[in-house]
Design a protein around this motif. Sequence first.
Motif, PDB file in Angstrom:
ATOM      1  N   GLY A 190       0.766  -1.233   0.000  1.00  0.00           N
ATOM      2  CA  GLY A 190       0.000   0.000   0.000  1.00  0.00           C
ATOM      3  C   GLY A 190       0.796   1.281   0.000  1.00  0.00           C
ATOM      4  N   THR A 191       2.124   1.225   0.092  1.00  0.00           N
ATOM      5  CA  THR A 191       2.930   2.444   0.078  1.00  0.00           C
ATOM      6  C   THR A 191       3.092   2.956  -1.350  1.00  0.00           C
ATOM      7  OG1 THR A 191       4.975   1.163  -0.032  1.00  0.00           O
ATOM      8  CG2 THR A 191       4.171   1.793   2.169  1.00  0.00           C
ATOM      9  N   ALA A 192       3.321   4.258  -1.467  1.00  0.00           N
ATOM     10  CA  ALA A 192       3.505   4.892  -2.771  1.00  0.00           C
ATOM     11  C   ALA A 192       4.865   5.586  -2.820  1.00  0.00           C
ATOM     12  CB  ALA A 192       2.395   5.908  -3.036  1.00  0.00           C
ATOM     13  N   GLU A 193       5.526   5.478  -3.959  1.00  0.00           N
ATOM     14  CA  GLU A 193       6.844   6.096  -4.116  1.00  0.00           C
ATOM     15  C   GLU A 193       6.950   6.682  -5.518  1.00  0.00           C
ATOM     16  OE1 GLU A 193      11.533   4.863  -4.415  1.00  0.00           O
ATOM     17  OE2 GLU A 193      10.112   3.426  -3.574  1.00  0.00           O
ATOM     18  N   PRO A 194       7.353   7.953  -5.631  1.00  0.00           N
ATOM     19  CA  PRO A 194       7.518   8.527  -6.965  1.00  0.00           C
ATOM     20  C   PRO A 194       8.699   7.901  -7.689  1.00  0.00           C
ATOM     21  CG  PRO A 194       8.311  10.058  -5.285  1.00  0.00           C
ATOM     22  CD  PRO A 194       7.666   8.912  -4.562  1.00  0.00           C
ATOM     23  N   LEU A 195       8.510   7.588  -8.961  1.00  0.00           N
ATOM     24  CA  LEU A 195       9.568   6.995  -9.772  1.00  0.00           C
ATOM     25  C   LEU A 195      10.159   7.992 -10.753  1.00  0.00           C
ATOM     26  CD1 LEU A 195       8.097   3.497 -10.724  1.00  0.00           C
ATOM     27  CD2 LEU A 195       9.837   3.999  -8.998  1.00  0.00           C
ATOM     28  N   ALA A 196       9.324   8.762 -11.411  1.00  0.00           N
ATOM     29  CA  ALA A 196       9.796   9.672 -12.452  1.00  0.00           C
ATOM     30  C   ALA A 196       8.772  10.785 -12.637  1.00  0.00           C
ATOM     31  CB  ALA A 196      10.006   8.925 -13.762  1.00  0.00           C
ATOM     32  N   VAL A 197       9.267  11.947 -13.033  1.00  0.00           N
ATOM     33  CA  VAL A 197       8.416  13.117 -13.270  1.00  0.00           C
ATOM     34  C   VAL A 197       8.898  13.810 -14.534  1.00  0.00           C
ATOM     35  CG1 VAL A 197       7.715  15.394 -12.440  1.00  0.00           C
ATOM     36  CG2 VAL A 197       7.901  13.485 -10.827  1.00  0.00           C
ATOM     37  N   GLY A 198       7.958  14.244 -15.342  1.00  0.00           N
ATOM     38  CA  GLY A 198       8.279  15.066 -16.503  1.00  0.00           C
ATOM     39  C   GLY A 198       7.248  16.159 -16.650  1.00  0.00           C
ATOM     40  N   ILE A 199       7.658  17.294 -17.184  1.00  0.00           N
ATOM     41  CA  ILE A 199       6.718  18.398 -17.349  1.00  0.00           C
ATOM     42  C   ILE A 199       7.031  19.118 -18.661  1.00  0.00           C
ATOM     43  CG2 ILE A 199       8.128  19.943 -15.915  1.00  0.00           C
ATOM     44  CD1 ILE A 199       5.420  21.152 -14.934  1.00  0.00           C
ATOM     45  N   LEU A 200       5.988  19.375 -19.405  1.00  0.00           N
ATOM     46  CA  LEU A 200       6.107  19.960 -20.744  1.00  0.00           C
ATOM     47  C   LEU A 200       5.250  21.208 -20.820  1.00  0.00           C
ATOM     48  CD1 LEU A 200       6.928  19.636 -23.824  1.00  0.00           C
ATOM     49  CD2 LEU A 200       4.747  18.429 -24.083  1.00  0.00           C
ATOM     50  N   ARG A 201       5.807  22.292 -21.362  1.00  0.00           N
ATOM     51  CA  ARG A 201       5.013  23.495 -21.654  1.00  0.00           C
ATOM     52  C   ARG A 201       4.617  23.430 -23.122  1.00  0.00           C
ATOM     53  NH1 ARG A 201       7.070  28.374 -18.713  1.00  0.00           N
ATOM     54  NH2 ARG A 201       5.837  27.253 -17.150  1.00  0.00           N
ATOM     55  N   HIS A 202       3.308  23.446 -23.340  1.00  0.00           N
ATOM     56  CA  HIS A 202       2.782  23.183 -24.677  1.00  0.00           C
ATOM     57  C   HIS A 202       1.796  24.280 -25.047  1.00  0.00           C
ATOM     58  CE1 HIS A 202       1.783  20.728 -28.126  1.00  0.00           C
ATOM     59  NE2 HIS A 202       0.488  20.741 -27.807  1.00  0.00           N
ATOM     60  N   ALA A 203       2.044  24.918 -26.164  1.00  0.00           N
ATOM     61  CA  ALA A 203       1.142  25.965 -26.669  1.00  0.00           C
ATOM     62  C   ALA A 203       0.346  25.395 -27.844  1.00  0.00           C
ATOM     63  CB  ALA A 203       1.929  27.190 -27.113  1.00  0.00           C
ATOM     64  N   GLU A 204      -0.944  25.641 -27.811  1.00  0.00           N
ATOM     65  CA  GLU A 204      -1.824  25.126 -28.853  1.00  0.00           C
ATOM     66  C   GLU A 204      -3.059  26.018 -28.897  1.00  0.00           C
ATOM     67  OE1 GLU A 204      -2.432  23.723 -31.819  1.00  0.00           O
ATOM     68  OE2 GLU A 204      -1.261  22.034 -31.042  1.00  0.00           O
ATOM     69  N   LYS A 205      -3.784  25.993 -30.009  1.00  0.00           N
ATOM     70  CA  LYS A 205      -5.027  26.742 -30.095  1.00  0.00           C
ATOM     71  C   LYS A 205      -6.002  26.252 -29.035  1.00  0.00           C
ATOM     72  CE  LYS A 205      -4.776  27.588 -35.089  1.00  0.00           C
ATOM     73  NZ  LYS A 205      -5.442  27.342 -36.394  1.00  0.00           N
ATOM     74  N   ARG A 206      -6.758  27.170 -28.463  1.00  0.00           N
ATOM     75  CA  ARG A 206      -7.745  26.792 -27.451  1.00  0.00           C
ATOM     76  C   ARG A 206      -8.676  25.704 -27.982  1.00  0.00           C
ATOM     77  NH1 ARG A 206      -8.091  32.584 -26.393  1.00  0.00           N
ATOM     78  NH2 ARG A 206      -7.386  33.030 -24.246  1.00  0.00           N
ATOM     79  N   GLY A 207      -8.797  24.647 -27.174  1.00  0.00           N
ATOM     80  CA  GLY A 207      -9.727  23.588 -27.518  1.00  0.00           C
ATOM     81  C   GLY A 207      -9.275  22.683 -28.635  1.00  0.00           C
ATOM     82  N   HIS A 208      -8.041  22.846 -29.102  1.00  0.00           N
ATOM     83  CA  HIS A 208      -7.564  22.024 -30.211  1.00  0.00           C
ATOM     84  C   HIS A 208      -6.849  20.802 -29.663  1.00  0.00           C
ATOM     85  CE1 HIS A 208      -4.869  20.776 -33.538  1.00  0.00           C
ATOM     86  NE2 HIS A 208      -5.860  21.198 -34.300  1.00  0.00           N
ATOM     87  N   SER A 209      -7.274  19.633 -30.069  1.00  0.00           N
ATOM     88  CA  SER A 209      -6.663  18.394 -29.608  1.00  0.00           C
ATOM     89  C   SER A 209      -5.344  18.173 -30.334  1.00  0.00           C
ATOM     90  CB  SER A 209      -7.607  17.213 -29.878  1.00  0.00           C
ATOM     91  OG  SER A 209      -7.003  16.002 -29.502  1.00  0.00           O
ATOM     92  N   SER A 210      -4.305  17.846 -29.571  1.00  0.00           N
ATOM     93  CA  SER A 210      -3.005  17.600 -30.180  1.00  0.00           C
ATOM     94  C   SER A 210      -2.318  16.437 -29.476  1.00  0.00           C
ATOM     95  CB  SER A 210      -2.123  18.847 -30.124  1.00  0.00           C
ATOM     96  OG  SER A 210      -1.881  19.230 -28.787  1.00  0.00           O
ATOM     97  N   GLU A 211      -1.402  15.816 -30.182  1.00  0.00           N
ATOM     98  CA  GLU A 211      -0.660  14.692 -29.642  1.00  0.00           C
ATOM     99  C   GLU A 211       0.758  15.145 -29.343  1.00  0.00           C
ATOM    100  OE1 GLU A 211      -0.151   9.899 -30.580  1.00  0.00           O
ATOM    101  OE2 GLU A 211      -0.955  11.289 -32.086  1.00  0.00           O
ATOM    102  N   PHE A 212       1.311  14.731 -28.216  1.00  0.00           N
ATOM    103  CA  PHE A 212       2.654  15.159 -27.842  1.00  0.00           C
ATOM    104  C   PHE A 212       3.276  14.135 -26.898  1.00  0.00           C
ATOM    105  CE2 PHE A 212      -0.611  17.383 -25.407  1.00  0.00           C
ATOM    106  CZ  PHE A 212      -0.295  17.047 -24.095  1.00  0.00           C
ATOM    107  N   THR A 213       4.582  14.311 -26.672  1.00  0.00           N
ATOM    108  CA  THR A 213       5.361  13.398 -25.838  1.00  0.00           C
ATOM    109  C   THR A 213       5.935  14.148 -24.650  1.00  0.00           C
ATOM    110  OG1 THR A 213       5.952  12.010 -27.735  1.00  0.00           O
ATOM    111  CG2 THR A 213       7.360  11.851 -25.790  1.00  0.00           C
ATOM    112  N   ILE A 214       5.882  13.532 -23.485  1.00  0.00           N
ATOM    113  CA  ILE A 214       6.499  14.079 -22.278  1.00  0.00           C
ATOM    114  C   ILE A 214       7.636  13.140 -21.876  1.00  0.00           C
ATOM    115  CG2 ILE A 214       6.162  14.780 -19.880  1.00  0.00           C
ATOM    116  CD1 ILE A 214       3.212  15.139 -20.480  1.00  0.00           C
TER     117      ILE A 214
END
Length: 493
Positions: free
Chosen positions: A392-416
Amino acid sequence: MRVLRPTVEGLATDVCLPDGAGPFPTVLIRTPYDRSRHLAEARGWARRGFGAVVQDVRGRFASPGEWHPYENEAADGAAAARWIRRQPWSDGRYVAVGASYAAYCALSLALEGPWEDRPGAVIAAVPALGATETAREPSGVERLLARAGWWAAHGDRRDSDEHALTEALAADPGLLGHLPLTGLPARLGRALPSWAGLWRRDDRGHLTSRAARADTPLLAVGGHHDHFAEDTFALWRAWGGPSARLLLGPWGHGLVTAPGPDAGPAHRVALGELYVRWAGRALSGGLAPGHHGALALGGGDLWLPAGSDGEPSTRRLRPLHGSVFTADPERPVRSDDLTVPTGELPDRCVLVAPPLPRPLDAVGPVRLRMRATADTPSADWAARLVALAPEGTAEPLAVGILRHAEKRGHSSEFTIELGRLARRLPAGTRLRLEIAGHHFPAHARNPHTGGDPITAVRLCASRREVDPESVTLSLHTLSSRPTSTDPIEEILR
């Protein structure tokens, strides 16, 4: 053993020399963290036949001048090197050594100093490769907590106060939430004129781009739990000198003094003794050419040859909740809390994998591919991978963060990109993936207005939608039980 305290080009310096007339090879350590803290280390080098020169950088502790981080180190280091080579006890050979900012001092001298003043070898531990690398993720997202802590402790002052931010947060727990972030110095109660300028710098890759032209051996040492782990690995991979060695253990920024939860008895390495032996071989030309080294397999109590990534494999995860959520910077997902709220208004998308049927050795980069939508012109996408143990214990393994600019409401595919893992996960472990709009206070909050997070005074909520069917987690895993290597042999060969 002799201890001298000369002034070298106006900068405060301590010198420890072995018994005897010499001449000796030398190590040079230039630090902003008070040279007196390195006296025991310097004596250790001297006992093993090296002269040790330890210097306060310009404007820090006993050295006069103004303290400008990342600006004077190549020139001041070259001046110290010339002084060393003029001394009767010096045999002309020296190794530049340092950890964190001191590693930057060593690397800037080796890569940017005049050719004739460069060291014969470099030991760079948990290297802070530059102002931009330390302040921002490769995607541009600001590393708020780490930089606020460093600047509060060391910025624009001659001495250091290691507990400055901790004490300020105890008095005002919401300190880092006040806007604008440029006002932090006033809230800390002292002048920090270089704080605002830090966020205007854009010189990422300045040193790493020069590493390909390096002409000296390198020993790069880091920790899987250190915030500069990726930079350590990138430096080793890019190094163009005659040999490059890498040692990455299950440690934090303090290396063996800061073991992670996955460290075992095999990961207790005597770094000081290793440094001395490697330096002797590097200066004598006794290292084999090429890139070698060792990676600790956390949770497995063994070491692997550096560069032994597993095979890429993709994993689909079952969505739990929050495929539609609100990223509200007034109530951001916290980087220091693994609790997932279960209220009706989700603040993140949560997905889980089934329990592992057998142990899994994850070794190599971690990537997340997904399709998603934000209703704001600028959006940060933070992905956190967590290991849920059977108990039941939790441990963080990895973190990534991406700043992504896109048109409002536009669905896009990307990689973090979530960095690299070298970890054995026991059978029964479940992987939990959280996709959020913030990772605060480790990272500054995106205000969702299109404005600069450092100068913003207004925050807006952002509606997010993740396509769960598009979410693919990519791990590199070993297909067979790995054979352990000896990290000392890998570094010294």
